[in-house]
Design a protein around this motif. Structure first.
Motif, PDB file in Angstrom:
ATOM      1  N   MET A 140       0.852  -1.209   0.000  1.00 21.30           N
ATOM      2  CA  MET A 140       0.000   0.000   0.000  1.00 21.30           C
ATOM      3  C   MET A 140       0.877   1.246   0.000  1.00 21.30           C
ATOM      4  O   MET A 140       1.755   1.390   0.823  1.00 21.30           O
ATOM      5  N   LYS A 141       0.624   2.131  -0.962  1.00 19.39           N
ATOM      6  CA  LYS A 141       1.442   3.338  -1.084  1.00 19.39           C
ATOM      7  C   LYS A 141       0.674   4.549  -0.564  1.00 19.39           C
ATOM      8  O   LYS A 141       0.187   5.366  -1.346  1.00 19.39           O
ATOM      9  N   LYS A 142       0.535   4.638   0.745  1.00 20.35           N
ATOM     10  CA  LYS A 142      -0.113   5.830   1.303  1.00 20.35           C
ATOM     11  C   LYS A 142       0.907   6.551   2.170  1.00 20.35           C
ATOM     12  O   LYS A 142       1.733   5.926   2.830  1.00 20.35           O
ATOM     13  N   ILE A 143       0.792   7.859   2.161  1.00 21.44           N
ATOM     14  CA  ILE A 143       1.713   8.685   2.943  1.00 21.44           C
ATOM     15  C   ILE A 143       1.086   8.910   4.313  1.00 21.44           C
ATOM     16  O   ILE A 143       0.329   9.862   4.532  1.00 21.44           O
ATOM     17  N   ILE A 144       1.412   7.995   5.225  1.00 29.59           N
ATOM     18  CA  ILE A 144       0.900   8.096   6.593  1.00 29.59           C
ATOM     19  C   ILE A 144       2.070   7.840   7.537  1.00 29.59           C
ATOM     20  O   ILE A 144       3.165   7.477   7.085  1.00 29.59           O
ATOM     21  N   ASN A 145       1.865   8.056   8.817  1.00 28.06           N
ATOM     22  CA  ASN A 145       2.875   7.647   9.785  1.00 28.06           C
ATOM     23  C   ASN A 145       2.608   6.200  10.197  1.00 28.06           C
ATOM     24  O   ASN A 145       3.288   5.300   9.736  1.00 28.06           O
ATOM     25  N   THR A 146       1.607   5.982  11.019  1.00 30.48           N
ATOM     26  CA  THR A 146       1.238   4.614  11.392  1.00 30.48           C
ATOM     27  C   THR A 146      -0.280   4.512  11.302  1.00 30.48           C
ATOM     28  O   THR A 146      -0.993   5.528  11.387  1.00 30.48           O
ATOM     29  N   THR A 147      -0.781   3.301  11.160  1.00 29.52           N
ATOM     30  CA  THR A 147      -2.234   3.140  11.119  1.00 29.52           C
ATOM     31  C   THR A 147      -2.849   3.509  12.479  1.00 29.52           C
ATOM     32  O   THR A 147      -3.990   3.957  12.535  1.00 29.52           O
ATOM     33  N   GLU A 148      -2.081   3.344  13.542  1.00 27.47           N
ATOM     34  CA  GLU A 148      -2.586   3.672  14.894  1.00 27.47           C
ATOM     35  C   GLU A 148      -2.858   5.173  15.049  1.00 27.47           C
ATOM     36  O   GLU A 148      -3.767   5.572  15.776  1.00 27.47           O
ATOM     37  N   THR A 149      -2.023   5.995  14.423  1.00 23.92           N
ATOM     38  CA  THR A 149      -2.150   7.445  14.618  1.00 23.92           C
ATOM     39  C   THR A 149      -2.826   8.142  13.435  1.00 23.92           C
ATOM     40  O   THR A 149      -2.919   9.369  13.392  1.00 23.92           O
TER      41      THR A 149
ATOM     42  N   ALA B 191       8.445   1.306  -9.041  1.00 25.47           N
ATOM     43  CA  ALA B 191       8.171   0.019  -8.393  1.00 25.47           C
ATOM     44  C   ALA B 191       7.163   0.220  -7.260  1.00 25.47           C
ATOM     45  O   ALA B 191       6.918   1.348  -6.818  1.00 25.47           O
ATOM     46  N   GLU B 192       6.594  -0.864  -6.806  1.00 25.71           N
ATOM     47  CA  GLU B 192       5.499  -0.827  -5.820  1.00 25.71           C
ATOM     48  C   GLU B 192       5.908  -0.162  -4.500  1.00 25.71           C
ATOM     49  O   GLU B 192       5.067   0.379  -3.790  1.00 25.71           O
ATOM     50  N   ASP B 193       7.201  -0.200  -4.179  1.00 27.17           N
ATOM     51  CA  ASP B 193       7.643   0.378  -2.895  1.00 27.17           C
ATOM     52  C   ASP B 193       8.498   1.632  -3.089  1.00 27.17           C
ATOM     53  O   ASP B 193       9.168   2.089  -2.166  1.00 27.17           O
ATOM     54  N   GLU B 194       8.454   2.193  -4.296  1.00 26.69           N
ATOM     55  CA  GLU B 194       9.311   3.347  -4.589  1.00 26.69           C
ATOM     56  C   GLU B 194       8.518   4.638  -4.751  1.00 26.69           C
ATOM     57  O   GLU B 194       7.362   4.624  -5.173  1.00 26.69           O
ATOM     58  N   ILE B 195       9.211   5.738  -4.477  1.00 26.38           N
ATOM     59  CA  ILE B 195       8.665   7.055  -4.797  1.00 26.38           C
ATOM     60  C   ILE B 195       9.754   7.871  -5.494  1.00 26.38           C
ATOM     61  O   ILE B 195      10.933   7.514  -5.429  1.00 26.38           O
TER      62      ILE B 195
ATOM     63  N   LEU C  76      14.931  14.321  -8.124  1.00 32.34           N
ATOM     64  CA  LEU C  76      16.295  14.343  -7.607  1.00 32.34           C
ATOM     65  C   LEU C  76      16.762  12.947  -7.224  1.00 32.34           C
ATOM     66  O   LEU C  76      17.948  12.670  -7.211  1.00 32.34           O
ATOM     67  N   GLU C  77      15.822  12.089  -6.914  1.00 30.82           N
ATOM     68  CA  GLU C  77      16.191  10.822  -6.303  1.00 30.82           C
ATOM     69  C   GLU C  77      15.004   9.861  -6.356  1.00 30.82           C
ATOM     70  O   GLU C  77      13.875  10.247  -6.068  1.00 30.82           O
ATOM     71  N   ARG C  78      15.300   8.621  -6.700  1.00 28.53           N
ATOM     72  CA  ARG C  78      14.284   7.573  -6.580  1.00 28.53           C
ATOM     73  C   ARG C  78      14.563   6.831  -5.278  1.00 28.53           C
ATOM     74  O   ARG C  78      15.701   6.445  -5.024  1.00 28.53           O
ATOM     75  N   MET C  79      13.572   6.660  -4.458  1.00 24.77           N
ATOM     76  CA  MET C  79      13.832   6.128  -3.116  1.00 24.77           C
ATOM     77  C   MET C  79      12.673   5.271  -2.629  1.00 24.77           C
ATOM     78  O   MET C  79      11.603   5.241  -3.251  1.00 24.77           O
ATOM     79  N   LYS C  80      12.896   4.584  -1.523  1.00 21.86           N
ATOM     80  CA  LYS C  80      11.834   3.767  -0.938  1.00 21.86           C
ATOM     81  C   LYS C  80      10.793   4.682  -0.279  1.00 21.86           C
ATOM     82  O   LYS C  80      11.134   5.748   0.232  1.00 21.86           O
ATOM     83  N   LEU C  81       9.559   4.209  -0.286  1.00 20.47           N
ATOM     84  CA  LEU C  81       8.484   4.926   0.403  1.00 20.47           C
ATOM     85  C   LEU C  81       8.855   5.127   1.871  1.00 20.47           C
ATOM     86  O   LEU C  81       9.368   4.216   2.516  1.00 20.47           O
ATOM     87  N   LEU C  82       8.626   6.327   2.375  1.00 24.16           N
ATOM     88  CA  LEU C  82       8.935   6.643   3.773  1.00 24.16           C
ATOM     89  C   LEU C  82       7.646   6.963   4.524  1.00 24.16           C
ATOM     90  O   LEU C  82       6.652   7.352   3.913  1.00 24.16           O
ATOM     91  N   PRO C  83       7.663   6.846   5.854  1.00 23.80           N
ATOM     92  CA  PRO C  83       6.526   7.359   6.622  1.00 23.80           C
ATOM     93  C   PRO C  83       6.390   8.872   6.395  1.00 23.80           C
ATOM     94  O   PRO C  83       7.376   9.548   6.062  1.00 23.80           O
ATOM     95  N   ALA C  84       5.194   9.381   6.614  1.00 24.50           N
ATOM     96  CA  ALA C  84       4.912  10.795   6.333  1.00 24.50           C
ATOM     97  C   ALA C  84       5.916  11.717   7.003  1.00 24.50           C
ATOM     98  O   ALA C  84       6.434  12.651   6.376  1.00 24.50           O
ATOM     99  N   ARG C  85       6.212  11.476   8.269  1.00 23.10           N
ATOM    100  CA  ARG C  85       7.088  12.397   9.004  1.00 23.10           C
ATOM    101  C   ARG C  85       8.460  12.496   8.364  1.00 23.10           C
ATOM    102  O   ARG C  85       8.962  13.592   8.119  1.00 23.10           O
TER     103      ARG C  85
END
Lengths: 336, 336
Positions: free
Chosen positions: A1-10, B208-212, B224-233
């Motif tokens: 799942m490609k959503k920009i979130i922190n955690t599902t809990e928060t 790819a499915e886990d890239e942004i 600038l960069e292809r990278m793995k999906l990160l948490p929002a923060r």
């Protein structure tokens, strides 16, 4: 799942914090319950207007808090009704001494929890009326219309009831007008591609690459028919057929229209759809007084859209024209 | 390709017709060129404001026509600059006797066609200034900032230049203020999943499915960069790093913020992103005066978002506060 979130809990708390940060203190989070947001400005003696439902449909419902609009919102978990406690707190925040009307989509969980909350509020001597919204014509026949689900027609019904409250009408009168708005608000939706539940990464339905679901509900509830993708004109004609019979039962010739995107359907497509629906309305001798085009009632990144048509009578036309100002819907003051 | 259209040949005309139908005669299509829309109400002696660019980014640009906002728009084909003829016609419709300023994203085709149109307009004795918008910090360094692309920062620059025009400022002054707004408007975007070109059904990039893609342009230009999906923060922190150095060069402490969705990124995510960016701004001692959250500058159903921060000085703060009213952006009259 490609959503920009922190955690599902928060997820929901983070979302509400980001929404509140943009509202500069005009919308406030309850100290007693973080799932309740309310409008800062109160109007003593006005009927309170509560809205609410599951999360995941943003900007509904919290985007409708504002001037001459909802006073408070009860926020549920993703695709889950708010708890009775949350609804009760929203009722208390909306209460300005003249009773409270609660508006929500007609789903079993919402109906139950709003009913329980209304009973709890009555114990605290707040008079409450519930108005489940029932605009989705695909979900039940006219005879069984009280079983219909609420979808994007929520916007018009809530707008008009809130306008009635802002005019100083009684709770009973607000409820009557809400029932009138409810009856005259007709929607039908089409699902084109699923959205993803952010809690578990699951798609809310499945469709082949060339298929659409006609009459799909906003949680992926099955529609009336699975069919091949059609050009905009044919699809909108088919949707209009589902609305026009009931629409024709009203003698008035003025309508308001909402072309609502469910998430990832482009504004380009929504404008094209509006072009088709406006031509059909015009052919039937109906005059569109106002049109709302945008993503009001979504289901995450689901592709699809709904068309809502409300047949105005004099009372509804006046209520709809009342200026309103909320984060996701603005209605200009009519210049005389 | 699952888009609700009639034919690719009629796509843009159908879209414009649907948009115009919703605007009830306040926005008009030019008799001379169907790709030019203009505001009905004129203000003799005011600098005209033209906006424009390729289609496919709706509600940009035509959604910005309105009171104290753009006077006309030149509409291009999908992801293609409007022709010089179209821009010239938009200039003529915007001309109210005090010259015309044209605002558009800084892309080669747009720059060329707006320049040719300006020359043609000068032959007809209409004075024209062009202002290519250059907010995307990922597209060039500070030293080469005149090469930067224009993305969602378009909103703030156009809003402020249009406010200057509505205040009766001269063409030269509008242009100066536009340059100021341009310099102080900084954006960075992230691509999460591609959108589909409605003309040919092709995705505008691959991931790819886990890239942004960090710093991606709105047409899928490499970032600038292809990278793995990160948490929002973490993602927003990384984006803020790309903005804060330049932001810190301004002594003023007030900013306006736009969290712009590129198409299918949910409002839920945009609110979560806003929560993160507001915390970072606050930690740096910056005060957010206003926040816009929504889909303003999209690329069809592309997933992703951009963050725009504008450092206000007194002049820009005053221009930003001027009330404005367009189909896709509304600014309330400030109550004293």
């Amino acid at each position: 799942m490609k959503k920009i979130i922190n955690t599902t809990e928060t997820l929901i708390e983070d979302m509400l914090a980001g929404f509140l940060a943009a509202e500069k203190g005009q919308i406030i989070q309850s100290d007693n319950n973080p799932r309740v947001l309310y409008k800062k400005n109160k109007t003593p003696g006005k009927v309170g207007v509560v809205v609410g439902g599951g999360s995941g449909h943003e900007p509904l419902f919290f985007g409708l808090i504002g001037e001459n609009f909802a006073d408070s919102v009860a926020v549920g978990n993703i695709f889950t009704a708010p708890t009775p406690d949350t609804v009760l707190e929203a009722i208390k925040e909306a209460d300005q001494g003249a009773g409270v009307i609660c508006l929500f989509g007609n789903y079993a969980g919402d109906v139950l929890n709003f009913e329980v909350a209304a009973e709890l509020a009555e114990l605290e001597e707040i008079e409450v009326c519930n108005l489940p919204i029932i605009d989705d014509v695909a979900s039940a026949t006219y005879e069984k219309r009280t079983e219909r689900r609420g979808i994007a027609g929520d916007l018009f019904v809530i707008k008009e009831v809130a306008a009635a409250a802002s005019q100083g009408f009684s709770l009973e009168r607000c409820h009557q007008l809400g029932q009138l708005a409810n009856k005259r608000t007709l929607s039908i939706g089409v699902g084109i591609a699923p959205g993803t539940n952010p809690m578990n990464g699951k798609a809310n339905f499945e469709l082949a690459e060339d298929e659409i679901e006609f009459g799909l509900g906003i949680h992926g509830e099955p529609g009336l028919e699975r069919m091949k993708l059609l050009p905009a004109r044919e699809l909108v004609e088919k949707m209009f057929v589902a609305l026009e019979g009931e629409l024709a039962t009203y003698p008035e010739k003025e309508v308001i229209v909402c072309v609502n995107g469910l998430g990832s359907t482009t504004m380009m497509e929504l404008y094209i759809i509006n072009n088709e629906i406006q031509q059909l309305l015009s052919q039937k001798g109906l005059k569109t007084v106002d049109t709302v085009i945008g993503n009001i009632c979504t289901t995450q990144e689901m592709a699809g859209f709904s068309i809502t048509i409300q047949s105005l009578n004099q009372e509804l036309a006046e209520l709809y024209q009342v200026a309103a100002d909320s984060p996701c819907f603005f209605k200009r003051e009519v210049k005389q």
